[in-house]
Design an enzyme around this catalytic site. Structure first.
Site, short mmCIF file in Angstrom:
data_model
loop_
_atom_site.label_atom_id
_atom_site.label_comp_id
_atom_site.label_asym_id
_atom_site.label_seq_id
_atom_site.Cartn_x
_atom_site.Cartn_y
_atom_site.Cartn_z
N ARG A 1 -8.70 5.89 -8.22
CA ARG A 1 -9.84 6.42 -7.48
C ARG A 1 -9.64 7.92 -7.29
NH1 ARG A 1 -9.25 7.37 -1.77
NH2 ARG A 1 -7.17 6.83 -1.00
N GLN B 1 0.84 -1.20 0.00
CA GLN B 1 0.00 0.00 0.00
C GLN B 1 0.88 1.25 0.00
OE1 GLN B 1 -3.13 0.02 2.92
NE2 GLN B 1 -3.63 2.17 2.60
N ASP B 2 0.56 2.21 -0.90
CA ASP B 2 1.27 3.49 -0.98
C ASP B 2 2.75 3.33 -1.33
OD1 ASP B 2 -1.15 4.49 -0.23
OD2 ASP B 2 -0.50 5.33 1.68
N ASP C 1 -3.57 2.03 -3.80
CA ASP C 1 -3.05 3.39 -4.04
C ASP C 1 -1.54 3.38 -4.22
OD1 ASP C 1 -5.69 4.04 -3.53
OD2 ASP C 1 -5.30 4.95 -1.58
#
Length: 484
Positions: free
Chosen positions: A456, A366-367, A388
């Protein structure tokens, strides 16, 4: 007509700003009744100056209280910059946040991040003012691009400051948001005036040459840096060699960075030899034009595992953080190995303006890659992650890159991009061009059960462009997720 164009191009930047204000007023007056003749000259000037902005009330109320009776657009623009800087400084010392910080360690950490971020915001405002002073016809396109990018970053830094309070147990985040609201609106207003100026020039059909890419790279990448990127490691002459076995000048990347001169105009080359470097690497804002070159994206590995679940704010989890402008990274592997269960865990965070990454591998979950602010270019890179995993608010371009979705947790879904454009005036986006979006082998068999989305809308005006790219069958039919 040719002489008129020369005349227009010969005026200074401030006069051009005045032209924009005048054009805006003229257009507006055609659509509305004449202004009240009883209004003072100062009020009229402020209203005219604020006309192109999105936050007119903030603009007018702020400037009317300080503008002199004969304030012209030049003076009003300087006042707008100075007031915005003061408001941001006031936010740093905001007494309510300071008192809340004493009660809660996580709030205290968020406040420290805010101080750093708001310092960056002030720096970008100040160099925008400096750019106004050194305007010339020869670099009109660069003048406009610089102002748009730096003012956009100023807005992003303020938003990131507020985001950092997420998950804290006090009301400090909401208090800080209220404190920064006027400075964010003021910054947006200045950016709106610059954008209106650019639109006015475009309507005049002036011969301005604006290139997105030059010889395969953005036009801001100098010929010297392009030559370095095309040169083999063996033929380079590094300033410092990093080698864990003692065969170089130093054994750690941190030691090499300590030798970088402040605000250097020449490229400072650091060759990082093959090996696994377990370091938290930070290239600060005074370390400019640094080049990291490794022995290959499977050989020179910089790794860390800081993460949100174990108590580190997302902004601080980056294994490598690059702030100084003009950074170049080549033949590197940068990783955050925390894993999917540790949630936010950044491998690479980039704020470096006019930065380039070539043939790099950036791995996380994530990230993974935080394209935070400014102009960034990634070519022939591999980026992997889950949620993301390319996120931020830079003007970022990815060309010929391999984007790999990895297996998330069983209750998760993958999202490739989360673009963070908060205000419509900002000059930022994530652009994927001629890239391949595919599934990591360990994720392939789970791609239907645990779908992947292209992106998103993280913030109100988020925008991601995917051009001439191969999108494999891991992507959900909806394409983009609607959840913000």
């Amino acid at each position: 007509m040719g002489n008129n164009k020369v005349a227009v191009l010969s005026i200074s930047a401030i006069v051009l700003v005045a032209v924009v204000a005048t054009v805006a007023v003229t257009v507006s007056n055609r659509r509305s009744q004449s202004a009240d003749p009883q209004l003072s000259t100062s009020v009229k000037n402020v209203q005219d100056f604020c006309r192109p902005t999105d936050y007119k009330e903030t603009c007018e109320n702020t400037l009317s209280s300080v503008a002199g009776p004969d304030a012209d657009p030049k003076e009003l623009l300087n006042l707008a910059f100075n007031i915005t800087v003061k408001r941001i400084k006031d936010a740093i010392d905001h007494s309510t946040v300071l008192s809340e910080a004493a009660k809660d360690p996580s709030t205290s950490e968020a406040l420290e991040n805010c101080r750093e971020l708001l310092d960056y915001a002030i720096d970008d405002l100040r160099r925008s003012v400096d750019r106004l002073g050194d305007f010339s016809v020869a670099n009109l396109d660069k003048f406009l691009d610089d102002l748009k990018i730096w003012l956009s970053a100023t807005i992003t830094y303020q938003e990131t400051c507020v985001d950092g309070f997420e998950g804290t147990t006090t009301d400090a985040g909401e208090s800080m948001r209220k404190t920064l609201n006027s400075s964010s609106e003021l910054t947006s207003n200045i950016l709106a005036i610059v954008n209106n100026f650019d639109d006015t020039l475009s309507s005049l059909n002036l011969p301005i040459n604006r290139k997105l890419l030059a010889e395969g790279y953005p036009s801001y990448v100098t010929p010297g840096k392009r030559r370095l990127l095309a040169t083999s490691t063996a033929d380079l002459k590094p300033n410092v060699v990093v080698a864990q076995d003692g065969s170089g000048d130093v054994k750690t990347i941190g030691e090499a960075i300590s030798r970088v001169p402040n605000k250097g105009a020449d490229v400072f080359i650091i060759h990082i030899k093959e090996g696994e470097y377990k370091e938290k690497v930070h290239i600060n804002k005074s370390s400019t034009n640094v080049m990291f070159i490794g022995d290959g994206p499977t050989k020179t590995k910089i790794t860390g595992s800081l993460n949100y679940i174990d108590g580190t704010r997302t902004f601080d989890t980056a294994t490598v953080a690059v702030v100084g402008d003009g950074f170049v990274g080549k033949d590197l592997w940068i990783e955050n190995s925390a894993g999917a269960a540790k949630h936010q865990a950044v491998a690479l965070r980039v704020q470096s303006d006019m930065s380039v990454f070539y043939n790099c591998r950036i791995d996380g979950y994530q990230d993974t890659l935080y394209v935070h602010t400014h102009r960034q270019f990634y070519r022939d890179c591999t980026i992997s992650g889950t949620i993301d995993f390319i996120f931020g608010d830079a003007a970022s371009i990815f060309q010929n890159c391999l984007i790999l979705a990895r297996k998330p947790l069983d209750n998760q879904q993958n999202i490739v991009t989360a673009q963070g454009r908060k205000m419509r005036q900002q000059a930022s986006a994530i652009i994927l061009h001629n890239c391949t979006i595919s599934a990591d082998p360990a994720y392939y068999d789970f791609r239907t059960k645990l779908p992947t989305f292209l992106g998103r809308p993280w913030k109100m005006y988020s925008r991601t462009f995917i051009l001439q790219s191969q999108i494999d069958d891991l992507i959900h039919p909806d394409g983009f997720a609607l959840v913000r």
